[in-house]
Design an enzyme around this catalytic site. Sequence first.
Site, PDB file in Angstrom:
ATOM      1  N   SER A  14      21.097  36.365  21.461  1.00  0.00           N
ATOM      2  CA  SER A  14      20.132  37.362  20.995  1.00  0.00           C
ATOM      3  C   SER A  14      19.266  36.687  19.948  1.00  0.00           C
ATOM      4  O   SER A  14      19.619  35.634  19.408  1.00  0.00           O
ATOM      5  CB  SER A  14      20.848  38.593  20.427  1.00  0.00           C
ATOM      6  OG  SER A  14      21.801  38.235  19.435  1.00  0.00           O
ATOM      7  N   GLU A  38      16.347  37.168  16.530  1.00  0.00           N
ATOM      8  CA  GLU A  38      15.732  37.993  15.498  1.00  0.00           C
ATOM      9  C   GLU A  38      14.303  37.524  15.253  1.00  0.00           C
ATOM     10  O   GLU A  38      14.035  36.334  15.142  1.00  0.00           O
ATOM     11  CB  GLU A  38      16.529  37.907  14.196  1.00  0.00           C
ATOM     12  CG  GLU A  38      15.912  38.747  13.071  1.00  0.00           C
ATOM     13  CD  GLU A  38      16.704  38.674  11.790  1.00  0.00           C
ATOM     14  OE1 GLU A  38      17.804  39.250  11.765  1.00  0.00           O
ATOM     15  OE2 GLU A  38      16.232  38.020  10.837  1.00  0.00           O
ATOM     16  N   HIS A  70      15.587  47.025  12.736  1.00  0.00           N
ATOM     17  CA  HIS A  70      16.257  47.049  11.434  1.00  0.00           C
ATOM     18  C   HIS A  70      15.869  48.327  10.699  1.00  0.00           C
ATOM     19  O   HIS A  70      14.728  48.783  10.774  1.00  0.00           O
ATOM     20  CB  HIS A  70      15.844  45.840  10.594  1.00  0.00           C
ATOM     21  CG  HIS A  70      16.509  44.570  11.012  1.00  0.00           C
ATOM     22  ND1 HIS A  70      16.912  43.607  10.103  1.00  0.00           N
ATOM     23  CD2 HIS A  70      16.858  44.091  12.224  1.00  0.00           C
ATOM     24  CE1 HIS A  70      17.473  42.596  10.752  1.00  0.00           C
ATOM     25  NE2 HIS A  70      17.434  42.872  12.044  1.00  0.00           N
ATOM     26  N   ASP A  82      17.416  44.794   0.924  1.00  0.00           N
ATOM     27  CA  ASP A  82      17.170  44.085  -0.335  1.00  0.00           C
ATOM     28  C   ASP A  82      16.263  44.920  -1.225  1.00  0.00           C
ATOM     29  O   ASP A  82      15.359  45.607  -0.740  1.00  0.00           O
ATOM     30  CB  ASP A  82      16.502  42.740  -0.061  1.00  0.00           C
ATOM     31  CG  ASP A  82      17.400  41.804   0.735  1.00  0.00           C
ATOM     32  OD1 ASP A  82      18.618  41.863   0.527  1.00  0.00           O
ATOM     33  OD2 ASP A  82      16.866  41.038   1.568  1.00  0.00           O
ATOM     34  N   PHE A 124      16.071  28.855   0.724  1.00  0.00           N
ATOM     35  CA  PHE A 124      16.471  30.173   1.206  1.00  0.00           C
ATOM     36  C   PHE A 124      17.990  30.322   1.126  1.00  0.00           C
ATOM     37  O   PHE A 124      18.510  31.348   0.671  1.00  0.00           O
ATOM     38  CB  PHE A 124      15.980  30.354   2.647  1.00  0.00           C
ATOM     39  CG  PHE A 124      16.249  31.710   3.228  1.00  0.00           C
ATOM     40  CD1 PHE A 124      16.105  32.864   2.477  1.00  0.00           C
ATOM     41  CD2 PHE A 124      16.641  31.837   4.557  1.00  0.00           C
ATOM     42  CE1 PHE A 124      16.336  34.121   3.017  1.00  0.00           C
ATOM     43  CE2 PHE A 124      16.878  33.085   5.111  1.00  0.00           C
ATOM     44  CZ  PHE A 124      16.727  34.233   4.344  1.00  0.00           C
ATOM     45  N   HIS A 148      23.621  34.812  17.715  1.00  0.00           N
ATOM     46  CA  HIS A 148      22.405  35.523  17.314  1.00  0.00           C
ATOM     47  C   HIS A 148      21.527  34.552  16.526  1.00  0.00           C
ATOM     48  O   HIS A 148      21.911  34.079  15.455  1.00  0.00           O
ATOM     49  CB  HIS A 148      22.767  36.729  16.442  1.00  0.00           C
ATOM     50  CG  HIS A 148      21.610  37.591  16.064  1.00  0.00           C
ATOM     51  ND1 HIS A 148      20.867  38.292  16.996  1.00  0.00           N
ATOM     52  CD2 HIS A 148      21.057  37.879  14.853  1.00  0.00           C
ATOM     53  CE1 HIS A 148      19.918  38.978  16.367  1.00  0.00           C
ATOM     54  NE2 HIS A 148      20.001  38.736  15.071  1.00  0.00           N
TER      55      HIS A 148
END
Length: 288
Positions: free
Chosen positions: A7, A9, A69, A101, A210, A259
Amino acid sequence: MTTPDISFEFFPPRNLEASFRLWETVQVLAPLAPRFVSVTYGAGGTTRDLTREAVETIHKNSGLTVAAHLTCVDATRAETLEIAQGFAKAGVSDIVALRGDPPKGSTGFTAHPDGFANSVELIGALADTGDFNIRVGAYPEVHPEAADQQANIDWLKAKLDAGASEALTQFFFEPETFLRFRDASAKAGINAPITPGILPIEHWKGVRNFAARCGTSIPAWIDEAFDKAARDERETLLATAICTEMCSTLIEEGVEQLHFYTLNTPELTRDICHALGVTPEVKLQNVA
């Protein structure tokens, strides 16, 4: 080696150029027949409308299963559930439910006075509608706000018990990080699928920064490897090899689903999938 189910994102575009890049990413990766693709929500709910538009466009024009999301940030319960029902009316029944967040500049998450206090409350409310297949986030390393790993796992179990069907993890750099978490979760009574989140390293400096912000451990060997690869101009080759080897190890250890966090740059993800034996199966439908 068993071929994994995959999958992807994506994140929603903020301008016209980014919109073309997102659609190019969908076109490149859709032929790999992913289980689903997800579209993220910006910090503080900043991309709420963009996420909705991207989700509905991909759902309508690609033939892919799209997971939206959805977060608790800066919205009332009624507003959040209204957004969810909007997805349902558009034919989107998959949601990745997250606390979210806080907005940039905030010191931490503060629930809206009339909003959901946390992700467990959000998941429970979504589950009560009966309209959604709900996925949640998981942290193979201790979440920055968790007291320890056991508390981390207990919170994941609470989210799954509230009505979620699957967990998608934060990215990591070594397969053992995920495997230890998977085994500890199973020991805690979690039997729902936990799918490892994979971040192909497009640009090491950016990924490293990150990772530091996310609390993801950065092994010394990977720093050294990318320093040397940069001198030899072989960073892409190294990134492909590292990610493919890690995914192969996970698959050998019984992981069946992966993912990928694409960052809307599909080529490296596509090449890694090809290396894992995931080859094109379907053609993308024409845009209506």
